[in-house]
Design an enzyme around this catalytic site. Sequence first.
Site, short mmCIF file in Angstrom:
data_model
loop_
_atom_site.label_atom_id
_atom_site.label_comp_id
_atom_site.label_asym_id
_atom_site.label_seq_id
_atom_site.Cartn_x
_atom_site.Cartn_y
_atom_site.Cartn_z
CD GLU A 1 -2.47 -1.59 0.10
OE1 GLU A 1 -2.72 -0.54 -0.73
OE2 GLU A 1 -2.95 -2.68 -0.01
N GLY A 2 2.01 1.10 -0.59
CA GLY A 2 3.02 2.32 -0.69
C GLY A 2 3.89 2.20 0.34
#
Length: 598
Positions: A446-447
């Site tokens: 998620e980053g």
Amino acid sequence: MSTWTPPLQRMQFVIEQVLDAPASWRAQPDFADLDADTAREVLEQAGRFAVEVIAPINGTGDTEGCRWDANAVKTPAGYPAAWKAFVDGGWPSLPCAPEDGGQGLPSLLNAALFEMLVSANHAWTMYPGLLHGAYEAIRHNAVPALRARYLPKVVSGEWLSTMNLTEPQAGSDLGLTRTRCEPVDPDAPVVNGAAVTVTGQKIFISGGDQDMTDNIVHLVLARLPGAPAGTKGLTLVLVPKFMPDGRRNGAWCDGIEKKMGIKGSATAQMRFENAEGWILGEPNAGLAAMFLMMNSARLHVGMQGLGHLEAACQIATAYARERLQLRAPNRPADADPAHKGPDPIVWHPAMRRTLLDLHAQCEGARVMAYWTAILLDESEHHPDATVRQERNDLVALLTPILKAFLTHLGHHGANEALGVLGGHGYVHDWGIEQHVRDSRIALIYEGTNEIQAIDLLMRKVLDRPQRLDLLLDVFRVEIDTLLAAQDDAAGTLRTWAATLTDEVETIVAATAELQAGRAAAPDRPFLVADDYLHALGHSLLAWSWARLARAALTDHDTARRDWLLTVTQHGRTWLLPAARWRWQRVADATLALGWIPG
């Protein structure tokens, strides 16, 4: 031999006495009928589900893992039955709007639910982890026909969903995406809801295939013919595993990853081969549509850090109380003076410090996470538009901190907890080594945390300084409240007021120095972004500890009061000064990086 128990009383204390969430609910018409008793019952039932249904299949799911064949992925024993129980209990619909078939409860209760689910079984929790984000993406972007067909199934949990972003050559840089989508009717307008076919490869897709639901709703980023280069040319497409007429769609799982952790979660290699689907949202605006899902996922990932930290605290503390080794250099006042043998290692200074570190971080992190969830609710449901915008700005600022800082605390805290168990921590039986392995991924997906730090400093602080001003105003309000408190005979709250005042002054000075030198050294913020995020995370911990200490002084439960005053004082004395070097690096304009040869 894991000893995790849902920390219901401490969760309720934060919700009711530290953050006064019921007052926030009363100010929002959508939640005005919700009271503390109902919220407690939701948490108790959630804790019971976590303990009785998914905790027992955590260790076995880790050793068994998922199995792949060309037709389907088989999840570990007990996973499908646990999912059915989750759906039957109505848990997927908890935060969804009543008009969509949901229960309409606050995001705060959903966050608390996921804290407990992760503590009990992170791998299993990966399957519902993206469900609410998919709900938001479909709800806000789908044309009425798609919404009517797919939203009720997602809300109920009858169908699970995935987020298909990453490709072999396109990880953090989604502008490199190659997956294509072609209009089924080349003469029809390419608009929201238009039928397309999708062809391409995606990797690292959580729950890309599984045997828990009859259908899977894939949300896929792809590129239309003639689309602009980079992220501005990405379109979001809804691609089901099975079409409405029952046909098997061209969305195939070509394999699953053999991973370090969360082995019960199927991390799939997906192949889309003329897979049929429909555009979700506006063409070439897919990243904006997908961000509804990504931001929800990032908040859930932050809860993963808290869930692992809580479980690690409990396992390490329980072990340290029972393990007898050597004689402590000092003993607690209530120790039996006749005791001559080896002492519990919880009495030894090195272990006490480690355990107090973990507990102080855990209690502070819970306040940070739950406060962010309250702000998220107010950003969507508060009747005052100005309040909604302010809360939205605060959530935007806090989301990268919550994702990166809490996952850092969760993984490194689990690693420190393993050390408390010594050699026993390194073997599977005690469960702590699984928390170390399972928690590591949360710093990556998620980053990555490095990207979260850059997003925080560049986009959320330097480019939008009013967002940081809002946070500093929150700190200043707390300072005034601490100074005005009547019940502060020992000066505890005045000390916290001075601490927060110092934090505000440090944040303002360091940020101003970065802003002033940005033009002359444009790469410097990138060099210290990670330091900035962790330093600001510690400032938020200080604010959280101050809130806990203030609530503790008026708590009628003397044991809890004394414990919270102990761990918050430990946080201020031992942990907050350790973050000072990060602020020093942020403010040091002379720092530079060399180059790697070759």
